[in-house]
Design a protein around this motif. Structure first.
Motif, mmCIF file in Angstrom:
data_model
loop_
_atom_site.group_PDB
_atom_site.id
_atom_site.type_symbol
_atom_site.label_atom_id
_atom_site.label_comp_id
_atom_site.label_asym_id
_atom_site.label_seq_id
_atom_site.Cartn_x
_atom_site.Cartn_y
_atom_site.Cartn_z
ATOM 1 N N TYR A 125 0.832 -1.207 0.000
ATOM 2 C CA TYR A 125 0.000 0.000 0.000
ATOM 3 C C TYR A 125 0.868 1.259 0.000
ATOM 4 N N PRO A 126 1.666 1.458 -1.048
ATOM 5 C CA PRO A 126 2.570 2.609 -1.059
ATOM 6 C C PRO A 126 1.809 3.924 -0.944
ATOM 7 N N GLY A 127 2.368 4.815 -0.142
ATOM 8 C CA GLY A 127 1.795 6.145 0.000
ATOM 9 C C GLY A 127 0.679 6.257 1.022
ATOM 10 N N LEU A 128 0.271 5.142 1.637
ATOM 11 C CA LEU A 128 -0.813 5.193 2.621
ATOM 12 C C LEU A 128 -0.264 5.183 4.045
ATOM 13 N N ASP A 129 -0.925 5.951 4.921
ATOM 14 C CA ASP A 129 -0.606 5.895 6.340
ATOM 15 C C ASP A 129 -1.016 4.527 6.881
ATOM 16 N N VAL A 130 -0.537 4.207 8.075
ATOM 17 C CA VAL A 130 -0.844 2.932 8.724
ATOM 18 C C VAL A 130 -1.475 3.233 10.081
ATOM 19 N N GLN A 131 -2.572 2.560 10.410
ATOM 20 C CA GLN A 131 -3.209 2.742 11.711
ATOM 21 C C GLN A 131 -3.188 1.432 12.472
ATOM 22 N N ILE A 132 -2.989 1.538 13.774
ATOM 23 C CA ILE A 132 -3.034 0.360 14.638
ATOM 24 C C ILE A 132 -3.874 0.667 15.867
ATOM 25 N N GLY A 133 -4.338 -0.371 16.516
ATOM 26 C CA GLY A 133 -4.945 -0.290 17.835
ATOM 27 C C GLY A 133 -3.959 -0.943 18.787
ATOM 28 N N ALA A 134 -3.114 -0.144 19.414
ATOM 29 C CA ALA A 134 -2.009 -0.668 20.225
ATOM 30 C C ALA A 134 -2.397 -0.806 21.685
ATOM 31 N N GLN A 135 -1.845 -1.814 22.337
ATOM 32 C CA GLN A 135 -1.972 -1.859 23.779
ATOM 33 C C GLN A 135 -1.279 -0.611 24.314
ATOM 34 N N ALA A 136 -1.968 0.103 25.180
ATOM 35 C CA ALA A 136 -1.496 1.420 25.614
ATOM 36 C C ALA A 136 -0.091 1.378 26.220
ATOM 37 N N HIS A 137 0.244 0.316 26.920
ATOM 38 C CA HIS A 137 1.563 0.258 27.557
ATOM 39 C C HIS A 137 2.694 0.048 26.539
ATOM 40 N N LEU A 138 2.351 -0.204 25.277
ATOM 41 C CA LEU A 138 3.360 -0.396 24.235
ATOM 42 C C LEU A 138 3.541 0.821 23.326
ATOM 43 N N GLN A 139 3.011 1.971 23.731
ATOM 44 C CA GLN A 139 3.109 3.171 22.900
ATOM 45 C C GLN A 139 4.552 3.536 22.575
ATOM 46 N N GLN A 140 5.447 3.434 23.535
ATOM 47 C CA GLN A 140 6.850 3.786 23.279
ATOM 48 C C GLN A 140 7.463 2.853 22.243
ATOM 49 N N PHE A 141 7.130 1.585 22.321
ATOM 50 C CA PHE A 141 7.614 0.615 21.329
ATOM 51 C C PHE A 141 7.178 1.045 19.935
ATOM 52 N N TYR A 142 5.899 1.350 19.750
ATOM 53 C CA TYR A 142 5.382 1.715 18.432
ATOM 54 C C TYR A 142 5.861 3.089 17.966
ATOM 55 N N ARG A 143 6.172 3.989 18.886
ATOM 56 C CA ARG A 143 6.716 5.300 18.501
ATOM 57 C C ARG A 143 8.023 5.140 17.729
ATOM 58 N N ARG A 144 8.768 4.096 18.015
ATOM 59 C CA ARG A 144 10.039 3.857 17.319
ATOM 60 C C ARG A 144 9.826 3.620 15.824
ATOM 61 N N PHE A 145 8.607 3.308 15.444
ATOM 62 C CA PHE A 145 8.275 3.046 14.044
ATOM 63 C C PHE A 145 7.457 4.170 13.431
ATOM 64 N N GLY A 146 7.427 5.316 14.122
ATOM 65 C CA GLY A 146 6.754 6.489 13.588
ATOM 66 C C GLY A 146 5.298 6.627 13.986
ATOM 67 N N PHE A 147 4.796 5.773 14.844
ATOM 68 C CA PHE A 147 3.395 5.861 15.254
ATOM 69 C C PHE A 147 3.213 6.919 16.332
ATOM 70 N N VAL A 148 2.114 7.670 16.210
ATOM 71 C CA VAL A 148 1.733 8.647 17.230
ATOM 72 C C VAL A 148 0.293 8.365 17.631
#
Length: 170
Positions: A125-148
């Motif tokens: 899916y080139p050019g598309l943003d990515v959305q996830i439903g993350a476990q809240a305690h893993l936010q720092q982990f996912y931030r390393r991949f550009g997630f906010v």
């Protein structure tokens, strides 16, 4: 099926695969019975047993997804994630059911898994943003991949989650 050798992949994390897992990305129809069993067993060991979360894991979405499987040389499935197409869970493509075997946590297998998943999303899916439903305690982990985070923390099956979006990497 797409087989990829371990690599840093896309995203902002800079961790390779320390165990040399063999990675493959397979659409549901291309999975073997053994692969389906392996991925369901890993997901249930972690999400249902370890996290004591009773929920319907077979949620009807798997058939529409690409499945990322990370196997050790001995044939054990040690890491898994699925890529959900746009319009199924969210308007954007999504990465879900991100899981590593408990005996391999703390050695960057999760980072390798997310690097592989982000690279695969960029290919599919080139050019598309990515959305996830993350476990809240893993936010720092996912931030390393550009997630906010976007929105407030919410409860999903008794576990605090938060929606997160990463801008397109392609």
């Amino acid at each position: 099926m797409i087989t990829v050798k371990p690599s840093v992949g896309a995203g902002t994390a800079q961790s390779g695969d320390p165990l040399g897992l063999d990675w493959m990305w397979v659409p549901f129809a291309g999975l073997s019975a053994t692969q389906v069993y392996d991925l369901l067993a890993l997901r249930q060991r972690v999400f249902v047993v370890e996290q004591a979360c009773v929920f319907l894991d077979a949620d009807g979405i798997d058939r529409q997804c690409w499945h990322g499987l990370g196997y050790l040389a001995n044939g054990d499935l040690s890491a898994y994630a699925r890529i959900v197409p746009p319009g199924v869970s969210y308007p954007q493509p999504s990465i879900g059911r991100v899981v590593t075997a408990s005996n391999l946590r703390g050695v960057n297998v999760g980072h390798a898994l997310m690097s592989q998943a982000m690279a695969q999303v960029a290919r599919l899916y080139p050019g598309l943003d990515v959305q996830i439903g993350a476990q809240a305690h893993l936010q720092q982990f996912y931030r390393r991949f550009g997630f906010v985070p976007v929105g407030d923390v919410y409860d999903e099956e008794g576990i605090a989650h938060v929606h997160m979006i990463a801008k397109s990497i392609a």
